[in-house]
Structure formats: C-alpha cells, structure tokens
Design a protein around this motif. Sequence first.
Motif, PDB file in Angstrom:
ATOM      1  N   GLN A  42       0.838  -1.194   0.000  1.00  0.00           N
ATOM      2  CA  GLN A  42       0.000   0.000   0.000  1.00  0.00           C
ATOM      3  C   GLN A  42       0.877   1.250   0.000  1.00  0.00           C
ATOM      4  OE1 GLN A  42      -3.326  -0.185  -0.429  1.00  0.00           O
ATOM      5  NE2 GLN A  42      -2.936  -2.395  -0.573  1.00  0.00           N
ATOM      6  N   LYS A  43       0.703   2.095  -0.999  1.00  0.00           N
ATOM      7  CA  LYS A  43       1.526   3.290  -1.139  1.00  0.00           C
ATOM      8  C   LYS A  43       0.691   4.557  -0.912  1.00  0.00           C
ATOM      9  CE  LYS A  43       4.969   0.680  -2.283  1.00  0.00           C
ATOM     10  NZ  LYS A  43       6.076   0.460  -1.337  1.00  0.00           N
ATOM     11  N   GLN A  44       1.373   5.603  -0.503  1.00  0.00           N
ATOM     12  CA  GLN A  44       0.727   6.895  -0.304  1.00  0.00           C
ATOM     13  C   GLN A  44       1.087   7.832  -1.461  1.00  0.00           C
ATOM     14  OE1 GLN A  44       1.366   8.436   3.683  1.00  0.00           O
ATOM     15  NE2 GLN A  44       1.331   6.370   4.557  1.00  0.00           N
ATOM     16  N   ASP A  45       0.401   8.949  -1.526  1.00  0.00           N
ATOM     17  CA  ASP A  45       0.540   9.833  -2.681  1.00  0.00           C
ATOM     18  C   ASP A  45       1.649  10.871  -2.461  1.00  0.00           C
ATOM     19  OD1 ASP A  45       0.080  10.954  -5.136  1.00  0.00           O
ATOM     20  OD2 ASP A  45      -1.580  12.219  -4.464  1.00  0.00           O
ATOM     21  N   TYR A  46       2.894  10.381  -2.381  1.00  0.00           N
ATOM     22  CA  TYR A  46       4.039  11.299  -2.322  1.00  0.00           C
ATOM     23  C   TYR A  46       5.274  10.604  -2.870  1.00  0.00           C
ATOM     24  CZ  TYR A  46       5.778   8.910   1.927  1.00  0.00           C
ATOM     25  OH  TYR A  46       6.252   7.981   2.828  1.00  0.00           O
ATOM     26  N   TYR A  47       6.204  11.423  -3.343  1.00  0.00           N
ATOM     27  CA  TYR A  47       7.513  10.948  -3.781  1.00  0.00           C
ATOM     28  C   TYR A  47       8.518  11.181  -2.648  1.00  0.00           C
ATOM     29  CZ  TYR A  47       5.579  10.775  -8.498  1.00  0.00           C
ATOM     30  OH  TYR A  47       4.826  10.476  -9.594  1.00  0.00           O
ATOM     31  N   LEU A  48       9.604  10.427  -2.681  1.00  0.00           N
ATOM     32  CA  LEU A  48      10.627  10.514  -1.634  1.00  0.00           C
ATOM     33  C   LEU A  48      11.995  10.701  -2.257  1.00  0.00           C
ATOM     34  CD1 LEU A  48      11.585  10.096   1.381  1.00  0.00           C
ATOM     35  CD2 LEU A  48      11.803   7.660   0.795  1.00  0.00           C
ATOM     36  N   PRO A  59       3.497  21.742  -8.520  1.00  0.00           N
ATOM     37  CA  PRO A  59       2.758  21.940  -7.261  1.00  0.00           C
ATOM     38  C   PRO A  59       1.738  20.862  -6.952  1.00  0.00           C
ATOM     39  CG  PRO A  59       2.067  23.528  -8.938  1.00  0.00           C
ATOM     40  CD  PRO A  59       3.285  22.855  -9.468  1.00  0.00           C
ATOM     41  N   GLY A  60       1.322  20.097  -7.941  1.00  0.00           N
ATOM     42  CA  GLY A  60       0.345  19.044  -7.694  1.00  0.00           C
ATOM     43  C   GLY A  60       0.943  17.744  -7.207  1.00  0.00           C
ATOM     44  N   ARG A  61       2.285  17.711  -7.074  1.00  0.00           N
ATOM     45  CA  ARG A  61       2.961  16.470  -6.673  1.00  0.00           C
ATOM     46  C   ARG A  61       3.780  16.707  -5.413  1.00  0.00           C
ATOM     47  NH1 ARG A  61       3.951  15.176 -12.931  1.00  0.00           N
ATOM     48  NH2 ARG A  61       1.899  14.239 -13.259  1.00  0.00           N
ATOM     49  N   ARG A  62       3.516  15.897  -4.418  1.00  0.00           N
ATOM     50  CA  ARG A  62       4.134  16.078  -3.113  1.00  0.00           C
ATOM     51  C   ARG A  62       5.481  15.356  -3.047  1.00  0.00           C
ATOM     52  NH1 ARG A  62       2.193  13.132   2.232  1.00  0.00           N
ATOM     53  NH2 ARG A  62       3.665  14.035   3.722  1.00  0.00           N
ATOM     54  N   LEU A  63       6.448  16.000  -2.406  1.00  0.00           N
ATOM     55  CA  LEU A  63       7.788  15.430  -2.226  1.00  0.00           C
ATOM     56  C   LEU A  63       8.161  15.499  -0.759  1.00  0.00           C
ATOM     57  CD1 LEU A  63      10.507  14.387  -3.518  1.00  0.00           C
ATOM     58  CD2 LEU A  63      11.228  16.793  -3.529  1.00  0.00           C
ATOM     59  N   VAL A  64       8.690  14.398  -0.236  1.00  0.00           N
ATOM     60  CA  VAL A  64       9.262  14.356   1.109  1.00  0.00           C
ATOM     61  C   VAL A  64      10.774  14.213   0.967  1.00  0.00           C
ATOM     62  CG1 VAL A  64       9.412  13.056   3.274  1.00  0.00           C
ATOM     63  CG2 VAL A  64       7.188  13.402   2.161  1.00  0.00           C
ATOM     64  N   VAL A  65      11.526  15.046   1.689  1.00  0.00           N
ATOM     65  CA  VAL A  65      12.983  15.083   1.588  1.00  0.00           C
ATOM     66  C   VAL A  65      13.577  14.731   2.946  1.00  0.00           C
ATOM     67  CG1 VAL A  65      14.991  16.475   0.980  1.00  0.00           C
ATOM     68  CG2 VAL A  65      12.790  16.913  -0.135  1.00  0.00           C
ATOM     69  N   ILE A  66      14.463  13.736   2.965  1.00  0.00           N
ATOM     70  CA  ILE A  66      15.108  13.294   4.201  1.00  0.00           C
ATOM     71  C   ILE A  66      16.615  13.322   4.009  1.00  0.00           C
ATOM     72  CG2 ILE A  66      15.467  11.348   5.770  1.00  0.00           C
ATOM     73  CD1 ILE A  66      12.588  10.540   5.292  1.00  0.00           C
ATOM     74  N   GLY A  67      17.328  13.861   4.993  1.00  0.00           N
ATOM     75  CA  GLY A  67      18.783  13.874   4.953  1.00  0.00           C
ATOM     76  C   GLY A  67      19.342  15.125   5.584  1.00  0.00           C
ATOM     77  N   ALA A  84       6.318   3.564   2.156  1.00  0.00           N
ATOM     78  CA  ALA A  84       5.030   4.184   1.842  1.00  0.00           C
ATOM     79  C   ALA A  84       5.042   5.041   0.585  1.00  0.00           C
ATOM     80  CB  ALA A  84       4.568   5.038   3.029  1.00  0.00           C
ATOM     81  N   ALA A  85       6.209   5.496   0.130  1.00  0.00           N
ATOM     82  CA  ALA A  85       6.279   6.408  -1.018  1.00  0.00           C
ATOM     83  C   ALA A  85       5.796   5.733  -2.301  1.00  0.00           C
ATOM     84  CB  ALA A  85       7.703   6.911  -1.196  1.00  0.00           C
ATOM     85  N   LYS A  86       5.242   6.519  -3.199  1.00  0.00           N
ATOM     86  CA  LYS A  86       4.831   5.974  -4.498  1.00  0.00           C
ATOM     87  C   LYS A  86       6.038   5.740  -5.391  1.00  0.00           C
ATOM     88  CE  LYS A  86       2.054   9.024  -6.351  1.00  0.00           C
ATOM     89  NZ  LYS A  86       1.308   9.744  -7.427  1.00  0.00           N
ATOM     90  N   ALA A  87       7.127   6.509  -5.184  1.00  0.00           N
ATOM     91  CA  ALA A  87       8.375   6.306  -5.933  1.00  0.00           C
ATOM     92  C   ALA A  87       9.497   7.053  -5.224  1.00  0.00           C
ATOM     93  CB  ALA A  87       8.254   6.769  -7.378  1.00  0.00           C
ATOM     94  N   PHE A  88      10.710   6.603  -5.467  1.00  0.00           N
ATOM     95  CA  PHE A  88      11.917   7.191  -4.901  1.00  0.00           C
ATOM     96  C   PHE A  88      12.675   7.885  -6.024  1.00  0.00           C
ATOM     97  CE2 PHE A  88      16.467   6.709  -3.686  1.00  0.00           C
ATOM     98  CZ  PHE A  88      16.451   7.379  -2.471  1.00  0.00           C
ATOM     99  N   VAL A  89      13.059   9.140  -5.815  1.00  0.00           N
ATOM    100  CA  VAL A  89      13.760   9.917  -6.844  1.00  0.00           C
ATOM    101  C   VAL A  89      15.236  10.008  -6.464  1.00  0.00           C
ATOM    102  CG1 VAL A  89      13.803  12.050  -8.168  1.00  0.00           C
ATOM    103  CG2 VAL A  89      11.643  11.229  -7.208  1.00  0.00           C
ATOM    104  N   PHE A  90      16.103   9.655  -7.422  1.00  0.00           N
ATOM    105  CA  PHE A  90      17.531   9.479  -7.152  1.00  0.00           C
ATOM    106  C   PHE A  90      18.308  10.129  -8.295  1.00  0.00           C
ATOM    107  CE2 PHE A  90      21.403   6.755  -7.161  1.00  0.00           C
ATOM    108  CZ  PHE A  90      21.786   6.900  -5.845  1.00  0.00           C
ATOM    109  N   ALA A  91      19.034  11.225  -7.999  1.00  0.00           N
ATOM    110  CA  ALA A  91      19.661  12.005  -9.068  1.00  0.00           C
ATOM    111  C   ALA A  91      21.181  11.930  -9.084  1.00  0.00           C
ATOM    112  CB  ALA A  91      19.232  13.470  -8.954  1.00  0.00           C
TER     113      ALA A  91
END
Length: 385
Positions: A198-204, A226-234, A267-274
């Motif tokens: 089960q995923k929530q509506d945010y990217y990580l 603005p319609g897409r939520r991002l959570v940033v950890i670090g 919980a994230a819908k996807a993980f963004v890695f740059a």
Amino acid sequence: MRVAIVHEWLVTRAGSERVVEQLLQVWPQADLFALIDFYSEADRAHIGGRHARTTFLQNFPGARTRYRSLLPLMPLAVEQLDLSSYDLVISSSHAVAKGVLTGPDQVHVSYVHSPIRYAWDLQHQYLRESGLLGGPKAWLARWLLHRIRIWDYRTAAGVDQFVANSEFIARRIRKVYGRDSVVVHPPVEIDAFPLQEQKQDYYLCASRMVPYKQMPLIVEAFAGMPGRRLVVIGEGPELQRVRALAAPNIEVLGYQPHAELRRHMQAAKAFVFAAEEDFGIMPVEVQACGTPVIAYGRGGARDTVLPPESSSHPTGMFFEAQTVDAIRAAVDRFEALAPRFSPQACREHALQFDEAVFRRRIAEVVDEACRRHPRFSRQTATAQE
C-alpha cells in the motif's frame, strides 16, 4: 589456506565496510588489516569484535577525524603491511588497499568499489569542490594526485583477479588499469526492508546532502510541480539550500532515524535518485520495500533498476540528464505508466542483491581465481597423481 582481508579504514560503517563484514563471514579464519581502525564498539560487533592490524597512520595526530587528508601517505602505509605469510589476500579497495605487496605464490583478489575517484576521472570535480583551482596549494594537490595515479596504475599488476561492484566500475577498471573484471554486486540487507504494497501519494528523496547527490536539483524540479508532493530526508552542507528551494508541496524533514526513513521508503509511491553512484545501495533497499525508483540513468543505477523499455516487470525508470526538465519529464512519464510498476516485482528484483547472493558469488569468484593460479593448479595436479 591462510587468508588476509585488507580494507582502507574502519571509521564508520558504510557500504564498503558491509562488504568486509560479508567477506569475514565467508572466510571467518581470515586476519583483518586496515590503514587505521577507529571503529566504535557497536560497529565492531558487526565484524565479530575483531580489531584490524593497522599501520603507522593509526597514531598520526588527528587521524581519527582527518584521515582523508593523509592520502599522500596512504600508498606508503599500505605497502608496510606484511602479508608474506598468507596464501590468499582479498582487498576491499576504494583508494589504496589494492596496492598491498604480494608475491608470485600468493593469490590477490581485489574487490574494487572504485579506483581512486579523486585521482582519476573525478579529479577536476574534486579540485573545484575543494577550492583548489589556483595557487601553490592547488599545484601541490595536482602533483600529488599525478604521483598517486602513477602508483595506482603500477600496483594494478599485483592483482590476480579484479572484482567490480557494478558494470559502471568494471568499465572504470578497464579504462584506468586496462584489466578485465568480474562483477559481483555489493551485499544489501534485504530482510531489513520489508515489502509494503500500500503506497501513499508522495515521492521521496533521501540522501546525504552533499553536492554530487543533487538533492537541490530534485527539490527545484518538484517546486515547479505543485500538484505532486515530495518528502525530503537527509542532512549535510546542502540542507539550507534545499530548505530555501522548497515550495509548499515539499516537506523537508532533515535527519530522520533509520526506522522513520524506512517507513517513508515503504510508503512512497516512488523514490527519486539524481546522483551518479558507483553502485548505490539505497535504490535497492527502496525496491526491497516494493517502491519503484526514478533515477539518473548513469552509474550503478543501470545495474539495479529495470526500466519499462527492457523489462516486462519494470522496477523504475531513468532520466538522462541532471536537469530540472529531465526530472519533471521522468515523473510525468512515471505517472502515465504507473499501473506497470508492481511492488512485488520491485521486491523480487531486489532479492538478487541479497547478502547471501553476494557471499555465494564472491566465494565462487575467489575459488576460480585460486584454481587458475599456477601454485594451486600444481598442487591440484600433484594431488590427482
């Protein structure tokens, strides 16, 4: 056989130290060597309470915290380790460990996390980030790195078998040393990252906030969505810049305990890695949680993420440039293809990088290197006669 395992430094428990832990599980009788050993007791428990045999750098003033500044002395230090009584030497190397001295009747297998990054293709980036662009200090640094390159290339001849941690590093080994290598991906503790469907509506995005991780770039990209939520950890030197770029749809949490980080990974819908990483363990950990990855398509991510173009069970996708527009386009494409990404497929793919897989593969590679070596092939032939 008498076995020696050599690592650069034991200061904090990171990815390369986890490789050492697994090597010690495969060869529990091995003796451990390092340039310096300042492990905490908690970290030392992961290597069975062992203390490494160290070099003269152990007693240098400030060696505990400023050990990287001792790089000019490290080639000399590693050559002082007396390994002449060992049959098999396994080096875990991202700087100088592969330069240990071995003889013709010894087998030396070097697991390379990377050739010395700041001495080879990343020299100019290292000098820029260190502020060494001009003046006497800059020219001294360039001369020292030149000398280290000569030493690093020469000592590659003492390795019987190179092992690379990714296809990207295998290409770097070929470029730098002119040698082929076998790829054995580093171990990931898959069981520590349970699947959550089960995923929530945010990217990580989560990482140390240092320049090459490109965390501000990700934040800037999402600030324009603005319609897409991002959570940033670090945490790290780029944290204030990240906070300044954040928009209302971006939540910057800073440092979080491991359990909280893992909860967000699940919980994230996807993980963004740059980042362009040599391997990159966190994208594998995220996939173990059942979470797909949107990654910069260079470096180790090419080994760990299956894009829709090459797999019927994709686990993520790539963007081909470290730019705001490229990240936004990749997120848009991910949203369009979201039904194709399955938490179960992500988990199944991550299992290929489990610690048990690493132990089996590295044992096979080392056994094969020993069988090919003239000393041991002669012993086998004599025993058969």
